[in-house]
Design an enzyme around this catalytic site. Structure first.
Site, PDB file in Angstrom:
ATOM      1  CG  HIS A   1      -2.001  -0.966   1.211  1.00 45.23           C
ATOM      2  ND1 HIS A   1      -3.248  -0.742   0.692  1.00 45.23           N
ATOM      3  CD2 HIS A   1      -2.014  -2.238   1.656  1.00 45.23           C
ATOM      4  CE1 HIS A   1      -3.994  -1.816   0.840  1.00 45.23           C
ATOM      5  NE2 HIS A   1      -3.266  -2.751   1.423  1.00 45.23           N
TER       6      HIS A   1
ATOM      7  CE  LYS B   1      -6.306  13.870   0.074  1.00 45.91           C
ATOM      8  NZ  LYS B   1      -6.574  12.641  -0.636  1.00 45.91           N
ATOM      9  NE  ARG B   2      -3.648  10.125  10.042  1.00 47.96           N
ATOM     10  CZ  ARG B   2      -3.305   9.231  10.952  1.00 47.96           C
ATOM     11  NH1 ARG B   2      -4.093   8.186  11.166  1.00 47.96           N
ATOM     12  NH2 ARG B   2      -2.212   9.358  11.665  1.00 47.96           N
TER      13      ARG B   2
ATOM     14  CE  LYS C   1      -2.348  10.736   3.008  1.00 44.66           C
ATOM     15  NZ  LYS C   1      -3.031   9.854   2.034  1.00 44.66           N
TER      16      LYS C   1
ATOM     17  CB  THR D   1     -10.039   5.261  -1.167  1.00 44.71           C
ATOM     18  OG1 THR D   1      -9.486   5.551   0.121  1.00 44.71           O
ATOM     19  CG2 THR D   1      -9.469   3.959  -1.683  1.00 44.71           C
TER      20      THR D   1
ATOM     21  CE  LYS E   1     -13.747   6.072   0.674  1.00 43.84           C
ATOM     22  NZ  LYS E   1     -12.895   6.069   1.858  1.00 43.84           N
TER      23      LYS E   1
HETATM   24  C1  26V Z   1       2.235   5.952   4.916  1.00 39.94           C
HETATM   25  C2  26V Z   1       3.437   6.584   5.047  1.00 39.94           C
HETATM   26  C3  26V Z   1       3.685   7.769   4.226  1.00 39.94           C
HETATM   27  C4  26V Z   1       4.737   8.660   4.790  1.00 39.94           C
HETATM   28  C5  26V Z   1       5.946   7.886   5.190  1.00 39.94           C
HETATM   29  C6  26V Z   1       5.680   6.733   6.080  1.00 39.94           C
HETATM   30  C7  26V Z   1       4.370   6.095   5.933  1.00 39.94           C
HETATM   31  C8  26V Z   1       4.049   5.001   6.712  1.00 39.94           C
HETATM   32  C9  26V Z   1       2.853   4.388   6.589  1.00 39.94           C
HETATM   33  C10 26V Z   1       1.951   4.853   5.698  1.00 39.94           C
HETATM   34  C11 26V Z   1       0.643   4.165   5.587  1.00 39.94           C
HETATM   35  C12 26V Z   1       0.752   3.046   4.666  1.00 39.94           C
HETATM   36  C13 26V Z   1      -0.465   2.290   4.514  1.00 39.94           C
HETATM   37  C14 26V Z   1      -1.600   3.074   3.932  1.00 39.94           C
HETATM   38  O1  26V Z   1      -2.504   3.478   4.620  1.00 39.94           O
HETATM   39  N1  26V Z   1      -1.578   3.228   2.632  1.00 39.94           N
HETATM   40  C15 26V Z   1      -2.726   3.800   1.909  1.00 39.94           C
HETATM   41  O2  26V Z   1      -3.479   2.697   1.452  1.00 39.94           O
HETATM   42  C16 26V Z   1      -4.636   3.110   0.757  1.00 39.94           C
HETATM   43  C17 26V Z   1      -5.398   1.864   0.409  1.00 39.94           C
HETATM   44  O3  26V Z   1      -4.683   1.102  -0.498  1.00 39.94           O
HETATM   45  C18 26V Z   1      -4.249   3.914  -0.467  1.00 39.94           C
HETATM   46  O4  26V Z   1      -5.419   4.365  -1.101  1.00 39.94           O
HETATM   47  C19 26V Z   1      -3.392   5.105  -0.074  1.00 39.94           C
HETATM   48  O5  26V Z   1      -2.933   5.769  -1.225  1.00 39.94           O
HETATM   49  C20 26V Z   1      -2.212   4.629   0.758  1.00 39.94           C
HETATM   50  O6  26V Z   1      -1.491   5.738   1.276  1.00 39.94           O
END
Ligand code: 26V
Length: 841
Positions: free
Chosen positions: A361, A553-554, A559, A661, A665
């Site tokens: 992801h 979003k987060r 982002k 996502t 929506k």
């Molecule tokens: C994100 C990041 C980004 C900054 C650096 C470190 C870090 C660590 C963890 C994450 C979260 C990763 C998992 C996540 O939530 N990914 C999201 O998954 C969604 C469903 O597939 C997708 O739509 C999003 O683009 C994606 O960020």
């Protein structure tokens, strides 16, 4: 054979049962009951009515023994269940009527339910959408996760700053779950491994001297739409094996007894609310092993009740790992097969690698899970041995393949070894031991294959595929936007509810003046609903005639909420400088939680609120701009926001957002996207056409190229672009922080100064600024022509068919899971009924 489960809502029974529940649960008459009590009583009444469908579905599984999906995820962001269950049972309106006859408004009762916020963001909500689609499509599936006692923190904004408040979502109990102590599994931590010989001289291993925790499952029904089919979300809670281990007491081993109890209390206490970077926290590894071990033990035990030959396990089970968090599935299954069922390594490996599949992801390097060997091997000694052996054998394969192939083997080992530099790399383990690896949007998968996981792709091209994410239209249109849902049904029929491709028939109406007018009226009413929410929660008056421009979003630097708010600052400068500056009134709406320790993210929240304070209170601009930060953005208020949005901000640095996502929506609800060519935006552009979006910014290829060359020089822009420089200076001259002009200095520095860890403007905010501002001018221009805007808006809704999670699930089933829909002898298509299911809020 089990009869097809049918659900027929009995309104009178429901009413009687609510009254009865209020008396028996609270010893109150209806007149004296609080809204919370009515909610609890109603949810129990509803649960009672679906129990037959749930049992029948499970009975059909037992009879037909179909292959089952176990979707393993540390997060399921379910949101509220009551309204959604009512929708999927096609009983929303009768329930609303029943409650109204009892003297209550269903919206107020729905508002009593806390969100089940067992997730951070996109990844967890995706898991929830998948469950909805799996049940609607009648696939046999279990979601397996953790019953956190505290979910995602609640966000309060105090003096413009985020304050985290614990989310005690179980405070009043959870009426839509059932505790299943009879399915308890034991999970073991720590201790040491001993070996022993069995007949034939084979050496076997077992863990001893461990700490022990009971995993007790709680089941929540996942109701398919209009089909009486009910899948299960099974979340595991930790309990001490025995509250007081008398044997330990007797031996004076008091400490061990207390330790086991404390361990159990800790494991499921709280969801880690951090998704900005991976942290090697021991408790998190415990959580991972806890729910994975319980789920896999359960699956194997259940399999063995009807089958003997474990070699055939892959015919009955597939384990989908939602990111690397459940990767311990692999060594745990190996352990069970070898240590508990005496399988040989090769057989166990064959079974394991035929059962496990992995979804990636994110490409963000900070997110990759790596566990220090010391921590890992101490907590999971036997599991560590198995991982070591997997690694040893894998490296032999790598040598065999590359030793005489003119390739630098050490490079390959550096990138692909599972154990490297004193760490266990979970993504590498997941890839080596899964039969399937997928990305979540076409661009993301391409970047995985060509860049991030290139070496693995070279080795195992057949494992890789793309499965573009999707969302459930049942929650995000039918429930969230009842007015639009009804309008869509009136124009294309109700089949879109279970087949979103049908919504494309709306294209016929894109140019139709009457349709445009109706569409505009619906949008306006939804904007009034959101304006009322904002009035109540923020005390800010916003004009529903203004453009509602939304980024929810987060909060993450990638982002680029910072780009958005800097552009707001720029627009404000334009208005201040030129009284004749022309623009349509705009309301900029933000909603975002920041990880508690993510300094720049929290500072960005503060900045948004500070900018809001200044701009919203400046009468000289005649309310042309309003800025609103919605506190505690979550699934339940998201539904109100999506329905009321004109502009969808999807502005991540290209290549960084795996899919997104909220883009889907918002599109489904008729918002127009302003976005980069990133994640699923690329596919949105393919579906609706670039002319119906506002695309800007660097491409992912350009971003990756800059990154490979150590970044770019933002001073070129600072020195040459007046507008950008003015905005940047306002970050450090007190314009938005008169008391403390230095407050936003870290944001300023992140854009201009490089550090050993980060190049300056790592996310290309200044680089993309001008292009973003130009795209925003296009947005403004387009909105001035309301006919054109409504046409584009209708087209966005009409072209959103691809983004249903039903489509995504069908692709997983076809290419990875190979499940069969459960059928019943007298199967007939789902009962038709009007979608006038939901009264407007
Ligand atoms: C994100 C990041 C980004 C900054 C650096 C470190 C870090 C660590 C963890 C994450 C979260 C990763 C998992 C996540 O939530 N990914 C999201 O998954 C969604 C469903 O597939 C997708 O739509 C999003 O683009 C994606 O960020």
């Amino acid at each position: 054979m089990t009869k097809r489960p049918t659900f027929k809502f009995d309104k009178e029974l429901f009413k009687r049962s609510v009254e009865y529940n209020v008396r028996s649960m609270y010893r109150k008459d209806m007149e004296d009951a609080t809204a919370q009590m009515i909610f609890q009583a109603s949810a129990h009444a509803l649960r009672d009515q679906i129990i037959d469908c749930w049992m029948n579905t499970q009975k059909a599984f037992e009879e037909q023994e179909p292959k089952q999906l176990v979707y393993l995820s540390m997060e399921f962001l379910m949101g509220r269940a009551f309204g959604n269950d009512a929708i999927n049972l096609q009983a929303y309106q009768p329930i609303a009527d029943a409650l109204s006859e009892l003297g209550f408004d269903i919206n107020a009762i729905e508002d009593e339910e806390p969100d089940a916020a067992l997730g951070n963001g996109g990844l967890g909500r995706l898991a929830a959408c998948f469950l909805d689609s799996l049940a609607t499509l009648r696939y046999p599936a279990y979601g397996c996760g953790i019953r956190y006692h505290y979910g995602m923190f609640k966000q309060k904004i105090e003096h413009g700053q985020q304050v985290e408040v614990p989310d005690n979502w179980l405070k009043h109990g959870n009426p839509l779950e059932i505790r299943r102590p009879e399915y308890t599994e034991e999970v073991h931590f720590g201790g040491y491994v001993t070996s022993y010989q069995v007949d034939g001289g084979r050496t076997m291993f077992r863990q001893e001297g461990y700490q022990c925790v009971n995993a007790v499952p709680y089941d929540m029904p996942v109701i398919g739409y209009g089909n009486g089919f009910v899948d299960t979300l099974r979340i595991w809670d930790a309990e001490p094996v025995e509250e007081f281990r008398l044997d330990s007491f007797d031996k004076g081993d008091y400490e061990k007894a207390v330790e086991d109890t404390n361990l159990a209390k800790l494991i499921t206490e709280v969801l880690y609310p951090c998704d900005d970077h991976y942290q090697g926290k021991e408790l998190r590894l415990k959580q991972q092993y806890f729910f994975v071990s319980a789920s896999i033990q359960q699956a194997v035990n259940k399999y063995l009740t009807g089958n003997k030959d474990l070699m055939k396990l892959p015919e009955k089970y597939v384990f989908q790992m939602n990111d690397t968090h459940p990767t311990l599935t692999i060594p745990e299954l190996m352990r069970i097969l070898m240590d508990e069922h005496a399988m040989q390594w090769d057989e166990a490996w064959h079974v394991t690698t035929s059962c496990c599949a992995y979804t990636n992801h994110t490409i963000m390097a900070e997110a990759l899970e790596k566990w220090p060997i010391e921590l890992f091997s101490k907590l999971l000694p036997r599991i560590y041995q198995i991982v070591e052996e997997i690694n040893r054998r894998f490296l032999l394969d790598v040598h065999a393949k590359y030793d005489n192939a003119g390739v630098n083997v050490q490079d390959k080992i550096r990138s692909m070894a599972i154990i490297f530099n004193g760490q266990v790399r979970m993504a590498n383990l997941a890839i080596v031991a899964s039969f399937s690896v997928n990305g979540v949007a076409a661009l993301h998968t391409k970047i995985l294959e060509e860049e991030v996981l290139k070496d693995f792709y070279d080795l195992y091209p057949q494992k890789f595929s793309n499965k573009t994410n999707g969302i459930t239209q049942r929650r995000f249109l039918l429930h969230a936007n009842p007015l639009l849902a009804e309008w869509v049904t009136a124009h294309v029929g109700e089949d879109w509810i279970t087949d979103l491709s049908k919504i494309s028939d709306l294209k016929l109406y894109a140019d139709d003046p009457k349709a445009q007018k109706e569409f505009a009226q619906i949008r306006f009413r939804n904007k009034q609903r959101l304006a009322a929410y904002i009035r109540e929660h923020n005390g800010i008056e916003v004009d529903p005639h203004s453009i509602f421009d939304v980024q929810v979003k987060r909060l993450h630097e990638y982002k680029r909420q910072l780009l958005n708010i800097m552009h707001v600052m720029y627009l404000y400068n334009c208005l201040k400088a030129d009284p004749n500056f022309k623009m349509n009134k705009r309301t900029f709406i933000f909603g975002a939680k920041a990880a508690a320790g993510y300094v720049n993210a929290k500072l960005t929240i503060k900045l948004i609120n500070s900018v809001a304070d200044v701009i919203n209170n400046d009468d000289s601009i005649n309310g042309m701009i309003k800025v609103v930060f919605i506190e505690d953005y979550r699934v339940s208020n998201a539904e109100i926001i999506f329905a009321a949005s004109d502009v969808s901000e999807q502005i991540s640095t290209a290549s960084k957002e795996a899919s997104g996502t909220s883009n889907m929506k918002l599109m489904l609800n008729g918002a127009l996207t302003i976005g980069t060519m990133d994640g699923a935006n690329v596919e949105i552009a393919e579906e609706v056409g670039r002319e119906n979006m506002f695309i800007f910014g660097l491409s992912s290829a350009e971003v990756l190229k800059y990154e490979n060359n150590g970044g770019y020089d933002p001073y070129e822009i600072f020195n040459n672009d007046q507008n950008v420089r003015q905005v940047l200076m306002q970050l450090v001259n007190g314009t938005y922080s008169a008391d403390n002009p230095e407050l936003f200095r870290p944001l300023y520095d992140s854009l201009l100064k490089s550090s050993p860890q980060n190049p300056a403007d790592r996310y290309f905010i200044l680089k993309d600024f001008e292009s973003y501002a130009a795209a925003q001018r296009e947005v403004d221009k387009a909105y001035s022509d309301q006919k054109k805007w409504m046409k584009m808006s209708i087209l966005n809704t009409a072209c959103s068919g691809k983004f249903s999670s039903d489509r995504t699930i069908q692709e997983y089933v076809r290419d990875i899971w190979h499940l069969k829909q459960v059928s019943f002898p007298e199967d007939i298509p789902a009962k038709k009924s009007g979608t006038r299911a939901v009264p407007a809020k």
